[in-house]
Design an enzyme around this catalytic site. Structure first.
Site, PDB file in Angstrom:
ATOM      1  N   GLU A   5     -20.834  16.355 -39.542  1.00  0.00           N
ATOM      2  CA  GLU A   5     -19.940  15.832 -38.511  1.00  0.00           C
ATOM      3  C   GLU A   5     -20.080  16.707 -37.272  1.00  0.00           C
ATOM      4  O   GLU A   5     -20.186  17.926 -37.369  1.00  0.00           O
ATOM      5  CB  GLU A   5     -18.515  15.887 -39.064  1.00  0.00           C
TER       6      GLU A   5
ATOM      7  N   LYS B 283     -11.518  17.970 -43.013  1.00  0.00           N
ATOM      8  CA  LYS B 283     -11.931  16.671 -42.468  1.00  0.00           C
ATOM      9  C   LYS B 283     -11.887  16.788 -40.957  1.00  0.00           C
ATOM     10  O   LYS B 283     -10.836  17.003 -40.362  1.00  0.00           O
ATOM     11  CB  LYS B 283     -11.007  15.551 -42.928  1.00  0.00           C
TER      12      LYS B 283
ATOM     13  N   ARG C 144     -17.327   3.137 -50.115  1.00  0.00           N
ATOM     14  CA  ARG C 144     -16.069   3.839 -49.975  1.00  0.00           C
ATOM     15  C   ARG C 144     -15.453   3.850 -51.357  1.00  0.00           C
ATOM     16  O   ARG C 144     -14.789   2.907 -51.753  1.00  0.00           O
ATOM     17  CB  ARG C 144     -15.187   3.064 -48.989  1.00  0.00           C
TER      18      ARG C 144
ATOM     19  N   ARG D  46     -23.044   7.118 -37.489  1.00  0.00           N
ATOM     20  CA  ARG D  46     -22.511   6.434 -38.661  1.00  0.00           C
ATOM     21  C   ARG D  46     -23.029   5.001 -38.765  1.00  0.00           C
ATOM     22  O   ARG D  46     -23.248   4.481 -39.834  1.00  0.00           O
ATOM     23  CB  ARG D  46     -20.985   6.440 -38.532  1.00  0.00           C
TER      24      ARG D  46
ATOM     25  N   PHE E 255     -22.095  19.051 -44.244  1.00  0.00           N
ATOM     26  CA  PHE E 255     -21.423  19.060 -45.551  1.00  0.00           C
ATOM     27  C   PHE E 255     -22.225  18.445 -46.695  1.00  0.00           C
ATOM     28  O   PHE E 255     -21.737  18.367 -47.811  1.00  0.00           O
ATOM     29  CB  PHE E 255     -20.024  18.440 -45.485  1.00  0.00           C
TER      30      PHE E 255
ATOM     31  N   ARG F 285     -19.802  11.205 -37.236  1.00  0.00           N
ATOM     32  CA  ARG F 285     -20.708  11.442 -38.352  1.00  0.00           C
ATOM     33  C   ARG F 285     -22.129  11.535 -37.832  1.00  0.00           C
ATOM     34  O   ARG F 285     -22.523  10.749 -36.957  1.00  0.00           O
ATOM     35  CB  ARG F 285     -20.580  10.243 -39.302  1.00  0.00           C
TER      36      ARG F 285
END
Ligand code: AMP
Length: 535
Positions: free
Chosen positions: A275, A225, A387, A245, A315, A230
């Site tokens: 990221e 992480k 989320r 983001r 990712f 982002r």
């Protein structure tokens, strides 16, 4: 055909009054539906946002930056009502808010105040009430996104799932309402994943241990992480646009990442998720603040590129050569990413079902200066804007014991509670308590209740929305990073602070000191990278 007239803002204010008079959800929905149906096309978006108290859509980075002080100054010196008051329409109010957000530069504060004054000059008492509520995002009539989504579905005769999905993709409740009411389900279906139209990124839920990860999933990958920003990269041959983001187009600020996408991604068309981090001279990640400078710069970019070099980690891939991939499992998407991303850095990761192996991996991520890991279920689809538990983030939280010296009244679900706390460390030299952060996170409803009554007993004075209290209550606070900040006199501000325990066993004199905060900050600097020169 005669054009219908613009809807007056007072109608929206009256609607909000009506909504606060009933606690019945279905009744609320019924009145909103009726209201929405009477609006002109271009009024739907702004009206919906004003009703829920958002003003600007969630994905917009526009802010008003109007404080309580400005509002009370205006309200204390009532505006000179012009002889003939032209009534405000919904569109007028939306335009005034746009103008306030746009005011920038050295005189922005005065200009914002002037625009707000001219709006309020034209407003009645009831309208003023709802303009002010909107500015603070505290509508207090129990209509949030959930109720509004249902109202939009009813008013347009569309399925609630489709309305929800459109919001997930666009992050703009106003736009979703407009499309639903004017083009129905067909229009909603068109709000989807297309090149150069950013979608809200998928997010992760917090967990506190590797064991917890395995409680939810058995087949899971652990990725580093990164403590970065982002990016959603849209590529079609040689042209690339990159979105943040919040779906702001940041392409111009990060040309080196554009180059990497153009030259490093072997696909004609792709939407990638990743990221960007900033790297120091020692090759380690720099604190978040340094990175943010790069993302907001639009001038002298060459110079900034040298000062704060960036590194991209990819990712996910959610669109590839005309194919939407969000419903494919993560493992599948990762394989495609490996194919097309041979020349870019992918997030380091392992797939394991061993607790000790996963823990080793977390340790390695932290030792290399990253924030922790994100665990991703191998069968997880890519769900924009949510989320959920399919992605779990695990960070190394640091803790401090801090004293609550003030609190603000909550709104929405937390109305009636002192629920936003100023957290302070003890300055041993002066014996005073200095604020180092603020949070409303971590407490249960009962604890909010208990805190509110204890804080009221400790009240020293109340100003605007804040109750200042005698330093008495100690809380344990988890945070992700200590930042340098001019916001508080202490010079520090905790990032992502969250109360983990009320330390009734500790006296304020036993709280962590400012000296300790400083030491932790220095230690953290060592773990992180650093810039050649501080600014
Ligand atoms: P948070 O901001 O704490 O909710 O954590 C989610 C954020 O972590 C995402 O928005 C990403 O910007 C960031 N992130 C860093 N590394 C990853 C990763 N490997 N996978 C997903 N998100 C990541």
């Amino acid at each position: 055909m005669e054009e219908s007239r613009e809807t007056l803002f007072v109608e929206l204010a009256k609607l909000c009054e009506k909504l606060s008079e009933t606690s019945r959800r279905l009744e609320k929905i019924r009145i909103i539906v009726e209201f929405l149906k009477g609006l002109r096309k271009e009024e739907i978006g702004p009206a919906v946002l004003l009703i829920v108290g958002e003003i600007f859509p969630e994905v917009s980075s526009k802010t008003l930056e109007i404080g309580y002080a400005t509002i009370s100054r205006i309200l204390e010196t009532p505006p000179q009502a012009p002889l003939f008051k032209k009534p405000l329409t919904i569109l007028n109010v939306a335009e005034y808010f746009e103008k306030i957000a746009r005011a920038s530069g050295s005189r922005s504060r005065e200009n914002k105040e002037l625009v707000l004054r001219s709006m309020l000059e034209r407003a009645s008492e009831l309208e003023t009430k709802y303009i002010v509520k909107n500015i603070f995002g505290e509508m207090q009539h129990g209509v949030g996104e959930g109720v509004m989504l249902e109202a939009i579905a009813r008013a347009s005769g569309s399925s609630l799932d489709l309305v929800r999905r459109a919001l997930m993709f666009s992050g703009n409740l106003g736009k979703v309402a407009e499309v639903a009411l004017t083009s129905g389900e067909e229009g909603l279906r068109r709000i989807g994943l297309t090149l150069f139209n950013p979608v809200k990124p998928m997010l992760a839920q917090m967990v506190y241990s590797v064991k917890e990860v395995f409680k939810y999933h058995t087949n899971v990958a652990f990725e580093y992480k990164f403590d970065g920003a982002r990016v959603q990269i849209h590529k079609k041959n040689g042209s690339v646009r990159i979105f943040s983001r919040r779906l702001t187009d940041v392409t111009i600020s990060i040309p080196e990442i554009v180059d990497e996408a153009v030259n490093g991604v072997s696909a004609e068309e792709a939407i990638l998720d990743g990221e960007v981090i900033a790297v120091g001279v020692n090759g380690r990640p720099l604190p978040f603040q340094d990175l943010m400078r790069r993302f907001t710069k639009v001038k002298n970019i060459e110079e900034e590129m040298k000062r704060i070099p960036l590194k991209l980690y990819v990712f996910d891939v959610i669109y590839l050569n005309g194919r939407q991939l969000i419903d494919e499992p993560y493992s599948q998407r990762w394989s495609m990413l490996e194919e097309i991303g041979r020349k870019v850095s992918l997030a380091p990761r392992i797939v394991t079902s061993s607790i000790s192996e996963a823990e080793e991996f977390v340790k390695k991520a932290l030792e290399e200066g990253h924030e922790g890991v994100v665990a991703k279920a191998l069968n997880s689809p890519y769900v924009p804007g949510t989320r959920g538990r399919m992605w779990l983030k695990l960070k190394a939280a640091d803790h401090l014991d801090l004293v609550v010296i003030g609190a603000q009244w909550g709104y929405g679900r937390r109305t009636g509670w002192l629920s936003d706390y100023f957290l302070a460390a003890l300055d041993e030299e002066t014996g005073s308590y200095e604020i180092v952060g603020k949070t409303f996170k971590g407490l249960t409803d009962e604890e909010f209740e208990e805190m509110t009554s204890r804080l009221l007993e400790l009240k020293i004075r109340e100003e605007e929305n804040t109750v200042w209290v005698k330093p008495e209550i100690v809380v344990e606070v988890a945070y992700s990073e200590i930042q340098r900040s001019p916001r508080y006199k202490s010079g520090f501000a905790l990032r992502f602070a969250r109360i983990t325990r009320i330390r009734s066993d500790k006296a304020p004199s036993e709280a962590d000191t400012l000296k300790r905060v400083r030491e932790l900050y220095e230690g953290q600097k060592k773990r992180k990278g650093f810039l050649e020169q501080e600014y």
